[in-house]
Scaffold this motif. Structure first.
Motif, PDB file in Angstrom:
ATOM      1  N   VAL A 301       0.835  -1.211   0.000  1.00 38.10           N
ATOM      2  CA  VAL A 301       0.000   0.000   0.000  1.00 38.10           C
ATOM      3  C   VAL A 301       0.866   1.255   0.000  1.00 38.10           C
ATOM      4  N   GLY A 302       1.928   1.255   0.809  1.00 37.62           N
ATOM      5  CA  GLY A 302       2.818   2.419   0.849  1.00 37.62           C
ATOM      6  C   GLY A 302       3.466   2.687  -0.498  1.00 37.62           C
ATOM      7  N   LEU A 303       3.940   1.628  -1.142  1.00 36.74           N
ATOM      8  CA  LEU A 303       4.554   1.792  -2.461  1.00 36.74           C
ATOM      9  C   LEU A 303       3.525   2.224  -3.501  1.00 36.74           C
ATOM     10  N   LEU A 304       2.301   1.664  -3.411  1.00 40.95           N
ATOM     11  CA  LEU A 304       1.254   2.051  -4.353  1.00 40.95           C
ATOM     12  C   LEU A 304       0.873   3.517  -4.202  1.00 40.95           C
ATOM     13  N   ILE A 305       0.784   3.966  -2.945  1.00 40.24           N
ATOM     14  CA  ILE A 305       0.446   5.377  -2.719  1.00 40.24           C
ATOM     15  C   ILE A 305       1.558   6.275  -3.241  1.00 40.24           C
ATOM     16  N   LEU A 306       2.808   5.877  -2.997  1.00 39.71           N
ATOM     17  CA  LEU A 306       3.925   6.660  -3.520  1.00 39.71           C
ATOM     18  C   LEU A 306       3.908   6.648  -5.048  1.00 39.71           C
ATOM     19  N   LEU A 307       3.583   5.490  -5.623  1.00 42.41           N
ATOM     20  CA  LEU A 307       3.482   5.399  -7.088  1.00 42.41           C
ATOM     21  C   LEU A 307       2.348   6.281  -7.590  1.00 42.41           C
ATOM     22  N   LEU A 308       1.209   6.261  -6.885  1.00 39.77           N
ATOM     23  CA  LEU A 308       0.084   7.129  -7.248  1.00 39.77           C
ATOM     24  C   LEU A 308       0.508   8.598  -7.264  1.00 39.77           C
ATOM     25  N   ALA A 309       1.176   9.004  -6.187  1.00 42.96           N
ATOM     26  CA  ALA A 309       1.607  10.402  -6.094  1.00 42.96           C
ATOM     27  C   ALA A 309       2.589  10.733  -7.207  1.00 42.96           C
ATOM     28  N   GLY A 310       3.502   9.788  -7.505  1.00 45.97           N
ATOM     29  CA  GLY A 310       4.468  10.023  -8.569  1.00 45.97           C
ATOM     30  C   GLY A 310       3.804  10.117  -9.931  1.00 45.97           C
ATOM     31  N   ILE A 311       2.860   9.188 -10.212  1.00 45.98           N
ATOM     32  CA  ILE A 311       2.126   9.231 -11.477  1.00 45.98           C
ATOM     33  C   ILE A 311       1.350  10.533 -11.594  1.00 45.98           C
ATOM     34  N   ASN A 312       0.695  10.872 -10.497  1.00 43.88           N
ATOM     35  CA  ASN A 312      -0.084  12.104 -10.438  1.00 43.88           C
ATOM     36  C   ASN A 312       0.785  13.303 -10.789  1.00 43.88           C
ATOM     37  N   TYR A 313       1.928  13.352 -10.159  1.00 47.14           N
ATOM     38  CA  TYR A 313       2.844  14.475 -10.366  1.00 47.14           C
ATOM     39  C   TYR A 313       3.342  14.504 -11.807  1.00 47.14           C
ATOM     40  N   MET A 314       3.756  13.352 -12.310  1.00 48.33           N
ATOM     41  CA  MET A 314       4.272  13.284 -13.677  1.00 48.33           C
ATOM     42  C   MET A 314       3.191  13.622 -14.693  1.00 48.33           C
ATOM     43  N   ASN A 315       1.974  13.137 -14.477  1.00 46.63           N
ATOM     44  CA  ASN A 315       0.880  13.421 -15.391  1.00 46.63           C
ATOM     45  C   ASN A 315       0.614  14.917 -15.497  1.00 46.63           C
ATOM     46  N   LEU A 316       0.512  15.553 -14.338  1.00 44.21           N
ATOM     47  CA  LEU A 316       0.239  16.992 -14.331  1.00 44.21           C
ATOM     48  C   LEU A 316       1.411  17.772 -14.910  1.00 44.21           C
ATOM     49  N   ALA A 317       2.628  17.312 -14.617  1.00 41.63           N
ATOM     50  CA  ALA A 317       3.806  18.027 -15.121  1.00 41.63           C
ATOM     51  C   ALA A 317       3.889  17.952 -16.640  1.00 41.63           C
ATOM     52  N   THR A 318       3.652  16.756 -17.192  1.00 35.88           N
ATOM     53  CA  THR A 318       3.738  16.628 -18.653  1.00 35.88           C
ATOM     54  C   THR A 318       2.580  17.343 -19.335  1.00 35.88           C
ATOM     55  N   ALA A 319       1.369  17.276 -18.715  1.00 37.35           N
ATOM     56  CA  ALA A 319       0.238  18.003 -19.293  1.00 37.35           C
ATOM     57  C   ALA A 319       0.494  19.504 -19.281  1.00 37.35           C
ATOM     58  N   ARG A 320       1.033  19.965 -18.196  1.00 36.42           N
ATOM     59  CA  ARG A 320       1.342  21.400 -18.089  1.00 36.42           C
ATOM     60  C   ARG A 320       2.420  21.799 -19.101  1.00 36.42           C
ATOM     61  N   SER A 321       3.354  20.896 -19.355  1.00 38.90           N
ATOM     62  CA  SER A 321       4.423  21.223 -20.290  1.00 38.90           C
ATOM     63  C   SER A 321       3.893  21.430 -21.696  1.00 38.90           C
ATOM     64  N   VAL A 322       2.819  20.682 -22.045  1.00 41.59           N
ATOM     65  CA  VAL A 322       2.215  20.860 -23.357  1.00 41.59           C
ATOM     66  C   VAL A 322       1.614  22.252 -23.481  1.00 41.59           C
ATOM     67  N   GLN A 323       0.968  22.713 -22.390  1.00 46.16           N
ATOM     68  CA  GLN A 323       0.400  24.060 -22.400  1.00 46.16           C
ATOM     69  C   GLN A 323       1.477  25.123 -22.586  1.00 46.16           C
ATOM     70  N   ARG A 324       2.711  24.788 -22.169  1.00 45.03           N
ATOM     71  CA  ARG A 324       3.792  25.778 -22.242  1.00 45.03           C
ATOM     72  C   ARG A 324       4.659  25.599 -23.500  1.00 45.03           C
ATOM     73  N   ALA A 325       4.170  24.777 -24.431  1.00 39.75           N
ATOM     74  CA  ALA A 325       4.952  24.535 -25.640  1.00 39.75           C
ATOM     75  C   ALA A 325       5.162  25.822 -26.436  1.00 39.75           C
ATOM     76  N   LEU A 701      -7.127  14.169  -7.337  1.00 40.76           N
ATOM     77  CA  LEU A 701      -6.380  15.398  -7.638  1.00 40.76           C
ATOM     78  C   LEU A 701      -5.759  15.326  -9.033  1.00 40.76           C
ATOM     79  N   GLY A 702      -5.195  14.172  -9.351  1.00 46.52           N
ATOM     80  CA  GLY A 702      -4.599  14.008 -10.675  1.00 46.52           C
ATOM     81  C   GLY A 702      -5.643  14.064 -11.768  1.00 46.52           C
ATOM     82  N   LEU A 703      -6.779  13.399 -11.546  1.00 46.99           N
ATOM     83  CA  LEU A 703      -7.839  13.397 -12.550  1.00 46.99           C
ATOM     84  C   LEU A 703      -8.404  14.796 -12.745  1.00 46.99           C
ATOM     85  N   TYR A 704      -8.530  15.524 -11.641  1.00 46.86           N
ATOM     86  CA  TYR A 704      -9.013  16.905 -11.734  1.00 46.86           C
ATOM     87  C   TYR A 704      -8.073  17.747 -12.596  1.00 46.86           C
ATOM     88  N   GLY A 705      -6.789  17.608 -12.373  1.00 50.81           N
ATOM     89  CA  GLY A 705      -5.815  18.372 -13.154  1.00 50.81           C
ATOM     90  C   GLY A 705      -5.834  17.995 -14.616  1.00 50.81           C
TER      91      GLY A 705
END
Length: 810
Positions: A301-325, A701-705
């Motif tokens: 569970v701890g690793l999954l939550i950390l993975l969730l947070a990491g995926i969440n962060y990466m998803n938002l970061a890459t999506a945001r990067s497209v907006q800044r293209a 939070l990730g889905l919202y972003g």
């Protein structure tokens, strides 16, 4: 230049507050959950490892094999330790335990105390405990000597020096009023991360002095009521030594078995000290143990939550990067170098993760008191520099990965390509983000199914019919007080006089945590002799009525039948259903009248009762014999009028003071003691519930972003559709359907994984729920509902936007 990059980074994060809050909040929450779970796992794993010789300490455990059952137990007999040391030079030392509770008196003060451990002087040689006062070589040498922990010394003697003073303890003596124990040492409080804890250490010689004949006779080999640990010499192979133990059995035990014509055998096992707390679930464990499976589950569970947070962060970061293209394209047109763009985006990413890391540390400190209350463990992130360093490393790695994407990928595009916006519609980029969303919600659905299964199992254990009436039962512990035993009938007559107490009975134990057992002899349905062992419960004649236990065949034990009374050689018995089956009788009626002997007392089976639980639901109901107690008993059980609970308890207290003015009254409700059996499981379920809910929050939070990103990408399309007459509902459905499809796919992927994981967890219970289809359906509906609520907020907002404004923005 660095200062300038930091200013731009902070300005950019401030300008895009929603994106910043989502990314920081999600990552900080994930890091916090991971840190707390890691602390809990680390605490569980640390049990007994503080002992310097832990790798050489083993507990001697037994496996009993007889005609009707095979079972493992943690206890052994008094002679085993010294004889093992004498027979095998590989053994450096041994130590024995006998755990008790007792009434402790100091002048007019008296308290009921748990955690009194009788042990050998070698205790301080085998385990890493030390004295702050007294000599460890002699402190436990003589009978009736006592070592106090510092908290107990403070409690009973304040700031006085307790060495040489005495406490009166009602324990293992024939007076029934207690004997003085001389205080010979003081030690620090026992560590909590050990599979045994204590408040007092008394000399094991006290046991032998109280009944030397019993402990010196050959019968002492059959009294498996004590815990034995051996310290092996350096370099000794424990498995090789264990292979020699059958010879030990043949030398010492087998002749006694043959002498008394007892069938079966005993196998000896050397359990590593550090395995006991997490991996041992034998009969008569010295304290409740935990589960290695729970550690695996929480670690996952701890690793999954950390993975969730990491995926969440990466998803938002890459999506945001497209907006800044386009921003990248403009900067390159006016002369920005690729190295400058790389530096800028990496610094922004590192600023974000450092803020998340610091916020996670703050969350850990804020939540720490609540977490300690839930787990019962005094653990803190600040006491674990390695964990803090790991969290920082994970944060920096996420910052590096999320910063590299816009820094190297987007900055490498030609300005004309980027300014056209072709990158923003990359199918490859969309596929990656969709895959990550599926992975996020697969984890979320697995955890939701886990919540449903675990909570249903806990509810099942709390409400299962135990075979007797557990409500309104008040248990009184008399601790061998002879004054209580001799005046019990007068107390019973008076306490039942008003109707505030509906019934009263006595026994040698309460139905929590298991019972003792003895050897028995009888015949099966074909007349063949059966020799085995069985649990025993010594009761009085009112026990079945007060406890609500049903008689299935024959009669109850009764004063009307003098043969039911216990003597030195005779005794009639009641058996439970499991005993009838184990002994080969086809029905309860067939058991009635069969000869039955326990511990040499010959008698007859006069009745059969329904199976009832006297251990936790991790264990099946096992064969049990019930007999009328002798003059001694350990528990008084009162059935109270629960319409007037306070008056009932006050009445019991007044009658106790009347009949036993110098005896200490210690009582508890039986249902409370029953619930304490499942404290570890209850803590596990509570922690799993909260951490799983936080994982759902992170996924949302990730889905919202991502919804906000998708909506922004389709602003012009939404405007055109509205101009052409599209309704708000159709636009919401358009924006929601893609994400809901991903959640549905995640549900199908998660279901078999969750089924396997929860089946493994439930395998630790003898009585358990079935994993049913509705749990998977409900988890899927919950995940879809949460996703729909998350997506709908952005979708409705976009659908309600003025199309003129959205088209003009393009």
């Amino acid at each position: 230049m660095l200062t300038n990059y930091l200013k731009i980074a902070l300005r950019t994060l401030n300008k895009n507050r929603v994106y910043t809050l989502l990314n920081i909040g999600g990552l900080a929450t994930g890091l916090t959950c991971f840190a707390l779970i890691t602390l809990w796992i680390s605490s569980e794993w640390s049990y007994d490892r503080f002992n310097e010789k832990a790798d050489r300490i083993y507990r001697v455990a037994l496996t009993i094999i007889n005609e009707t059952e095979t079972f493992d137990q943690a206890v052994s007999s008094v002679p085993i330790g010294p004889n093992l040391k004498n027979d095998y030079p590989e053994i450096e030392n041994y130590v024995r335990f006998d755990q008790n509770d007792a009434i402790v008196k100091n002048g007019t003060q008296q308290f009921f105390e748990e955690g009194i451990l009788l042990t050998d002087p070698s205790f301080f040689d085998v385990f890493s405990y030390h004295l702050t006062q007294g000599n460890p070589k002699t402190a436990l040498r003589d009978p009736y000597s006592l070592v106090l922990t510092e908290s107990m010394a403070k409690k009973y003697f304040g700031n006085q020096n307790p060495i040489g003073q005495s406490l009166t303890i009602l324990l293992h003596d024939s007076t029934g009023r207690g004997l003085p124990y001389k205080i010979t040492g003081v030690m620090p409080d026992a560590p909590k991360n050990a599979h045994f804890t204590f408040n007092f250490l008394a000399s094991f010689e006290t046991l032998i002095a109280s009944d030397r004949r019993q402990f010196m006779s050959s019968d002492a080999w059959g009294d498996n009521s004590y815990y034995t640990y051996v310290l092996l010499k350096p370099g000794v192979d424990a498995k090789a030594l264990e292979g020699k133990l059958p010879q030990f059995y043949e030398k010492h035990i087998a002749p006694i078995m043959r002498k008394y014509n007892v069938s079966g055998r005993t196998d000896y096992t050397l359990q590593p000290l550090t395995d006991i707390y997490l991996s041992s679930h034998r009969r008569y464990e010295i304290n409740p143990t935990s589960s290695l499976n729970n550690l695996y589950i929480f670690g996952t569970v701890g690793l999954l939550i950390l993975l969730l947070a990491g995926i969440n962060y990466m998803n938002l970061a890459t999506a945001r990067s497209v907006q800044r293209a386009k921003e990248v394209g403009v900067k390159k047109v006016i002369g920005a170098l690729k190295s400058q763009l790389v530096s800028q985006y990496l610094i922004e990413a590192f600023v974000l993760v450092i803020i998340s890391f610091l916020l996670a540390l703050g969350f850990c400190q804020l939540i720490q008191p609540i977490f300690q209350l839930l787990t019962g463990k005094a653990i803190s992130v600040t006491d674990s520099p390695g964990l803090v360093g790991f969290m920082l490393g994970i944060s920096l790695l996420l910052g590096l990965l999320s910063g590299l994407y816009p820094a190297f990928v987007i900055s490498s595009y030609k300005p004309t390509t980027v300014l056209k916006g072709s990158f923003s519609t990359s199918a490859k980029g969309n596929w990656l983000r969709q895959s990550l969303v599926v992975l996020q919600f697969t984890i979320t659905v697995i955890l939701l199914i886990g919540i449903l299964v675990i909570n249903n199992q806990m509810s099942f254990m709390q409400h299962k019919d135990l075979g007797y009436t557990k409500d309104a039962l008040l248990t009184l512990n008399i601790n061998g007080d002879r004054q209580v035993e001799s005046n019990i009938e007068a107390f019973k007559n008076d306490v039942l006089a008003t109707g505030l107490v509906k019934g009263m009975t006595t026994s040698n134990s309460i139905l929590v945590g298991g019972l003792g057992n003895n050897g028995i002899n009888t015949i099966d349905h074909q007349g063949k002799k059966v020799s085995t062992s069985m649990y025993r419960l010594a009761i009085d004649y009112d026990y079945l009525n007060v406890m609500g236990i049903k008689l299935l065949a024959g009669r109850n034990l009764s004063r009307e039948f003098p043969t039911d009374a216990r003597t030195d050689t005779t005794q009639n018995y009641l058996l439970n259903e499991s005993a009838v089956k184990a002994l080969g009788w086809k029905s309860p009626d067939q058991a009635i009248g069969k000869p039955f002997a326990m511990s040499g007392r010959q008698g007859t089976v006069v009745g059969v009762v329904n199976d009832f639980h006297f251990n936790s639901l991790q264990h099946k109901v096992e064969p049990l014999a019930m007999l009328v107690r002798g003059g001694s008993f350990a528990r008084i059980i009162l059935k109270l009028d629960m319409q007037h609970p306070q008056e009932s308890i006050a009445w019991v207290e007044s009658q106790w003071k009347k009949h036993f003015p110098t005896s200490y009254l210690e009582y508890n409700f039986l249902d409370k003691k029953l619930n304490e059996q499942y404290q570890a499981e209850s803590q596990f379920a509570t922690l799993f519930f909260y951490f799983s809910l936080l994982s759902v929050l992170i996924a949302c939070l990730g889905l919202y972003g991502l919804t906000a990103f998708a909506t922004q990408q389709r602003t012009k399309e939404i405007g055109v559709r509205k101009v052409l007459g599209a309704s708000v509902g159709s636009i919401v459905a358009l924006l929601s359907q893609d994400f809901l499809k991903l959640v549905l796919i995640a549900t199908f992927i998660a279901s078999p994984i969750a089924w396997y994981a929860m089946s493994q967890w439930l395998s630790g219970f003898a009585y358990k729920i079935d994993i049913e289809w509705w749990m998977f359906a409900l988890a899927g509906i919950l995940a879809i509902g949460v996703a729909l609520l998350t997506v709908s907020f952005q979708s409705i907002k976009a659908a309600l936007m003025n199309p003129v404004k959205s088209l003009r923005s393009e």
